[in-house]
Design an enzyme around this catalytic site. Structure first.
Site, PDB file in Angstrom:
ATOM      1  N   GLU A  70       0.524  -1.398  -0.081  1.00  0.00           N
ATOM      2  CA  GLU A  70       0.117  -0.087   0.001  1.00  0.00           C
ATOM      3  C   GLU A  70       0.689   1.279  -0.076  1.00  0.00           C
ATOM      4  O   GLU A  70       0.611   2.240  -0.747  1.00  0.00           O
ATOM      5  CB  GLU A  70      -0.803   0.200   1.225  1.00  0.00           C
ATOM      6  CG  GLU A  70      -2.095  -1.053   1.113  1.00  0.00           C
ATOM      7  CD  GLU A  70      -1.691  -2.399   1.831  1.00  0.00           C
ATOM      8  OE1 GLU A  70      -0.518  -2.512   2.100  1.00  0.00           O
ATOM      9  OE2 GLU A  70      -2.318  -3.265   1.488  1.00  0.00           O
ATOM     10  N   HIS A 139     -10.853  -5.286   9.201  1.00  0.00           N
ATOM     11  CA  HIS A 139     -11.393  -5.338   8.187  1.00  0.00           C
ATOM     12  C   HIS A 139     -12.848  -4.580   8.205  1.00  0.00           C
ATOM     13  O   HIS A 139     -13.451  -4.826   7.014  1.00  0.00           O
ATOM     14  CB  HIS A 139     -11.681  -6.437   7.161  1.00  0.00           C
ATOM     15  CG  HIS A 139     -10.188  -7.228   6.827  1.00  0.00           C
ATOM     16  ND1 HIS A 139      -9.241  -7.638   7.802  1.00  0.00           N
ATOM     17  CD2 HIS A 139      -9.652  -7.372   5.671  1.00  0.00           C
ATOM     18  CE1 HIS A 139      -8.212  -8.153   7.222  1.00  0.00           C
ATOM     19  NE2 HIS A 139      -8.602  -7.794   5.793  1.00  0.00           N
TER      20      HIS A 139
END
Lengths: 340, 327, 372
Positions: A70, A139
């Site tokens: 990322e 998540h």
């Protein structure tokens, strides 16, 4: 003309239309093609939940799978934006923002200001938000307050497919960095969406339900829970107005204040944790700017100050329910009766 | 004057010298004025490392992008950022490159391909991948160069960026300016391997070393890497060993350095002295020609300081301008 | 129930998407004698609040719709009957009233009730209602769409075949304008009629749509049997250019609302939903450009570019001109100098959107002009 379209396919359609319109729009993200370089289908996944399915077939090399990295690819999207591209980077789950937060809040958010207004960073970072997917603590978070806190970022959080399409198109055309938050539990939700391209300006809240007695200010999935609560309360004779903020930065304070001045009661509903949240922000702003209009103490309905639990029993009570929201509305009204 | 044995013509050599001298003069002057208390905040000086910025930037033009570091003045000057604007920026003035909103650590000029000095160590590496990607989509042959020190070489984002640049085959050069100190901590304490160059192999990209005190060494090595990148050959890693004449920041007493270290380096490893010796001994350029440049540069810097001091401060009413494009 | 002396008053259906309406208040008391066109009660929908006017005469014998209560369309909300009908019969009628099954009136089916025609000007959306031998074509104005005829289309469809279209650049029709001039729009209308095989129709135009109908009568007299021009352009040179420009430029609710309020005598008719629906249209790519191009050609320098009355008079078609007395967009004074033989009616209590604010009166005049 319009037809029913899901929240998820509205994302796909907006990306497709803007890529077709503007060759500088590129997409990148982990598995947004989903199969690049593998022996089977190139676009086997089209995103972990299939949101970008079909775009690789149509737009080819402008849709890029990235390494699971990322920091590098979000930073690259920002760098490309500063060099004339309009990248849309998918940060799969907003929970992953920790790995690339520097690129977002120290770089993208600050370029325009720090460089004296001479830099543009038209990057969009799409990320899934929210609980209810049995995806546990890393998540499922609602990190909207964290990004909303940062000057220079625009934060969008649509509640329905019509807004998704118009706000995502605006995000891509906008010359500032935009964090585009997609609630994963709304992906299947459908409303009428025009076939044509359209852009919804930032900073304009929607009012999906008008009412006289109390104002619920919310966004994302909680819009639906709030509308459910309002329907329930309507049967009991309480007429609730629901404001869907749509964008958290910029914030449509005028609409919030006008509504509270009409109803005299505020319930701020937020799926984020309570401390330094969108709910606390709204409540503080209203207390400061519309104190005299308030007939009772504003109420906040938020998730608790705990990580998102895995066990369904716990996760279901972690997320604010229509019943909790309705209870908070009643509290603002009962207070009034006591005071009177 | 004899034949030119160098890979740069005489005009180019004079340009390179002027670049290096401008950086040196700029930094030496800041060192003095900072000590006098004229300059707000803090500054990180590039003096001693001029041959690296200059050796690289002599290959670039405005379509090429660089992403710099907290020690960015040298990169800015050699990439063509206006010296007056830079000095005014460091003084926090409205006439600064960034209207006084950025300061020493955030000087940028996108029109010159300078994507900003950066207060976050290693942060230029992902950004330059984006610049390389944009160049690749445009197909204009542009390259991106990012700089980082031996300290930031250990940042995850630098290493992740090398991998990304490799898998996307981006026209990007990662330049490690190894001055031996990560702030105050020695390079050997903070890095387990002997050579940063070896890390290239870990990402499948070439790793090359250059003596950062020698303009010609840097120029030749990086020239090949840039040519390769422009032609689609992909990224590379370049380690330049350099000398940091001053401390990490101004006000740093540098007690972590060895006794006499700075004096030895200034006498024996000064890239400007080395350059002057090479070009004069080869008989390509005379001392008088270089001295004339010295004089012009001194005037330029003096003028930039005078105008920066005289320039207006930003107006308080503009505190909130340029946070966003439209509101 | 076949007793024709007892006439049910039901929740009306205004437009295709209306499923229910809220009674906000009655304007007549029980026992009042009612004439056709009398204002009976106010109903609020998610799009607009309007008055329900009496379609038949009688005495208001029962008021069943409670204020602030929502009823589905076709729900019984009152009863009209002559005074000699016994109460017992009326009570029996109410008790025995069965709401007609909704004609799958949900929103999904509403979409299917629109059709699209491929015309030389591009894809145009239209609605077709009714089956009568006479054909009426409703042409909306600048920035409007076929829903501007919400209170007219079904009423007229009881007597004729009615078409309402979205002009190019408008509603759900093609957004790009091949020719943004009056004659370009007229050609688009003619192309639409040719495509649908409408060989001779009664054209009803509102505002800019009126000018388009005039232009069509002049250029294609074969297509036109009569004209009804409502608050029409093309009959004088005045136009409220501030409205035109602010409507075209408005990109937010705050900008659009004051513009829209000029359209009605009663600005309270501008509901949030009306504004939101218009914004949805205005935000489509190409719409702002289309509206600006139209405004530039139709109203250059803040004046109407085409005054067509005398030319249209030469076509010898019957013309009815209808205006809201307090029209703030195009003044009702344009009725002063019409060609001889044209009928002009100025209706009090209405602004530019007279066909919405005084629907029953306008519908009656249209029918008289058409002869049905």
């Amino acid at each position: 003309m319009a037809r029913k379209l899901s929240y998820k396919m509205a994302v796909n359609e907006a990306l497709d239309l803007e890529m077709t319109r503007d060759p500088t729009v590129i997409l990148m993200g982990e598995d947004i093609v989903g199969g690049a370089g593998s022996p089977g289908e190139d676009d086997a996944w089209g995103g972990v939940l299939g949101v970008t399915k079909g775009l690789f077939a149509k737009h080819g090399a402008r849709v890029m799978d990235t390494p699971l990295s990322e920091s590098a690819y979000i930073g690259a999207a920002i760098g490309a934006a500063a060099c004339g591209m309009r990248p849309v980077a998918e940060l799969m789950f907003i929970d992953f923002i920790g790995c690339c937060f520097d690129e977002i809040f120290n770089q993208a958010a600050k370029f325009r200001y720090m460089f004296g207004g001479k830099a543009e960073t038209p990057v969009v970072i799409r990320a899934m938000i929210g609980a209810g997917y049995r995806a546990a603590a890393q998540h499922s978070q609602m990190l909207t307050p964290i990004v909303t806190h940062i000057p220079g970022l625009k934060v969008v959080c649509p509640s329905n497919a019509y807004d998704v399409k118009g706000l995502l198109i605006q995000s891509i055309r906008d010359n500032d960095p935009v964090i585009f938050c997609e609630h994963k539990n709304l992906y299947a939700h459908e409303v009428d969406v025009p076939l044509e391209s359209y852009a919804i300006p930032f900073g304009e809240a929607a009012i999906p339900r008008e009412g006289r007695d109390a104002t619920i200010v919310t966004y994302g999935l909680m819009v639906h829970r709030s509308l459910e609560a309002a329907e329930k309360l309507a049967r009991e004779g309480v007429d609730v107005e629901v404001i869907d903020l749509r964008t958290l930065s910029p914030m449509d304070w005028d609409t919030v204040i006008e509504s509270v001045e009409k109803t005299g009661r505020l319930i701020a509903v937020d799926e984020a944790h309570p401390r330094c949240s969108i709910a606390s922000d709204i409540t503080a702003f209203v207390a400061q700017h519309a104190f005299r209009a308030l007939k009772s103490a504003p109420q906040m309905v938020t998730a608790p100050h705990s990580p998102v639990p895995f066990s369904p029993t716990l996760e279901d009570i972690y997320i604010p329910s229509a019943e909790t929201i309705a209870g908070a509305v009643k509290k603002t009204i009962i207070q009034k009766m006591v005071a009177a | 004057m004899s034949d030119n044995p160098f890979p740069v013509d005489k005009a180019g050599l004079l340009e390179a010298y002027r670049m290096m001298k401008t950086i040196r003069e700029f930094e030496e002057r800041l060192h003095i004025d900072f000590a006098k208390g004229d300059i707000p905040g803090f500054v990180h000086l590039y003096a001693g490392e001029e041959a690296v910025a200059t050796g690289i930037m002599m290959h670039l033009n405005d379509r090429d992008r660089i992403a710099s570091t907290h020690r960015g003045h040298g990169h800015c000057i050699s990439k063509g950022v206006d010296v007056h604007g830079m000095m005014a920026e460091i003084y926090g003035k409205e006439t600064g490159s960034c209207l006084g909103r950025g300061g020493s650590m955030h000087i940028a000029d996108l029109s010159k391909g300078m994507m900003g000095a950066n207060g976050i160590l290693g942060a230029g590496a992902p950004l330059i991948c984006g610049a390389g990607l944009a160049a690749k989509f445009r197909g204009d042959g542009g390259v991106g160069i990012t700089f980082f020190g031996d300290g930031a070489a250990n940042q995850g984002m630098v290493l992740e960026s090398m991998n990304l640049a490799a898998v996307w085959n981006l026209p990007v050069i990662f330049v490690c300016e190894n001055n031996g100190y990560a702030e105050a901590t020695s390079r050997d304490y903070g890095t387990a391997v002997k050579s940063y160059v070896d890390r290239g192999a870990g990402f499948g990209i070439p790793g090359v070393h250059a003596d950062g005190t020698d303009f010609f060494a840097v120029y030749e090595v990086v020239g090949e890497l840039i040519k390769r990148a422009r032609e689609g050959g992909g990224p590379a890693l370049l380690e330049c060993e350099v000398i940091r004449f001053f401390g990490h920041f101004e006000g740093d007493a540098q007690t972590y350095k060895a006794k006499g270290e700075n004096e030895y380096n200034r006498a024996n490893r000064d890239c400007l002295k080395i350059f002057r010796a090479k070009v004069t001994e080869a008989g390509v350029i005379s001392d008088a020609e270089l001295d004339a440049i010295d004089g012009e540069v001194a005037e330029l810097i003096e003028d930039s300081v005078a105008s920066a001091k005289a320039a207006p401060l930003p107006s308080p009413k503009d505190l909130m301008s340029n946070v966003y494009v439209s509101y | 129930m076949t007793d024709e002396r007892i006439k049910p008053l039901v929740m009306p259906k205004w437009g295709l998407s209306m499923a229910e309406g809220k009674v906000t208040g009655w304007l007549k008391k029980p026992g009042s004698a009612i004439k056709v066109g009398d204002e009976l009660l106010e109903v609020e929908t998610d799009k607009i609040t309007n008055v329900v006017e009496a379609g038949e005469a009688g005495v208001l014998r029962r008021i069943l719709g409670e204020p602030d209560t929502v009823y589905p369309i076709k729900a019984l909300i009152g009863v009209l009957a002559d005074s000699d009908v016994p109460d017992a019969e009326i009570d029996a009628f109410v008790a025995g009233y069965v709401m007609p099954a909704a004609e799958e009136g949900s929103e999904e089916d509403a979409a299917a009730q629109y059709e699209f025609a491929e015309t030389p000007a591009g894809t145009l959306r239209y609605a077709k209602r009714g089956t009568g031998p006479e054909q009426i074509v409703l042409v909306h104005g600048f920035g409007g769409d076929l829903d501007n005829w919400l209170f007219n289309i079904d009423a007229l469809a009881e007597h004729a075949t009615v078409y309402a279209l979205d002009l190019p650049g408008h509603g759900q029709s093609i957004k790009s304008l091949a020719d943004a001039s009056l004659s370009g729009m007229s050609k688009a209308l003619a192309g639409f009629l040719d495509k649908l095989g409408v060989s001779a129709a009664h054209l009803v135009g509102h505002s800019m749509g009126g000018a388009i109908c005039l232009r069509t009568a002049i250029d294609r007299p074969d297509l036109v049997k009569s004209l009804t021009l409502i608050s029409s352009a093309g009959l004088g040179d005045e136009i409220n250019i501030d409205y035109i420009e602010s409507f075209a430029a408005a990109s937010s609710r705050r900008e659009l609302k004051p513009a829209l309020e000029q359209l009605f005598e009663d600005p309270n008719l501008v509901s949030r939903q009306l504004i939101d629906d218009l914004l949805k249209y205005k935000r489509l790519d190409g719409v702002t450009e289309a509206l600006k191009a139209l405004a530039k050609n139709m109203f250059p320098g803040g004046k109407q570019s085409s005054v067509l009355a005398d030319e249209a008079a030469g076509t010898k078609r019957p013309v009815t001109v209808i205006w809201g007395a307090s029209d703030k967009i195009i003044p009702a004074s344009h009725t002063a100098a019409l060609p001889a033989g044209w009928r002009a009616e100025v209706i009090d209590g209405a602004g530019h959107m007279v066909q919405m604010e005084k629907a029953a009166a306008v519908n009656a005049l249209i029918r008289q002009g058409v002869g049905v």
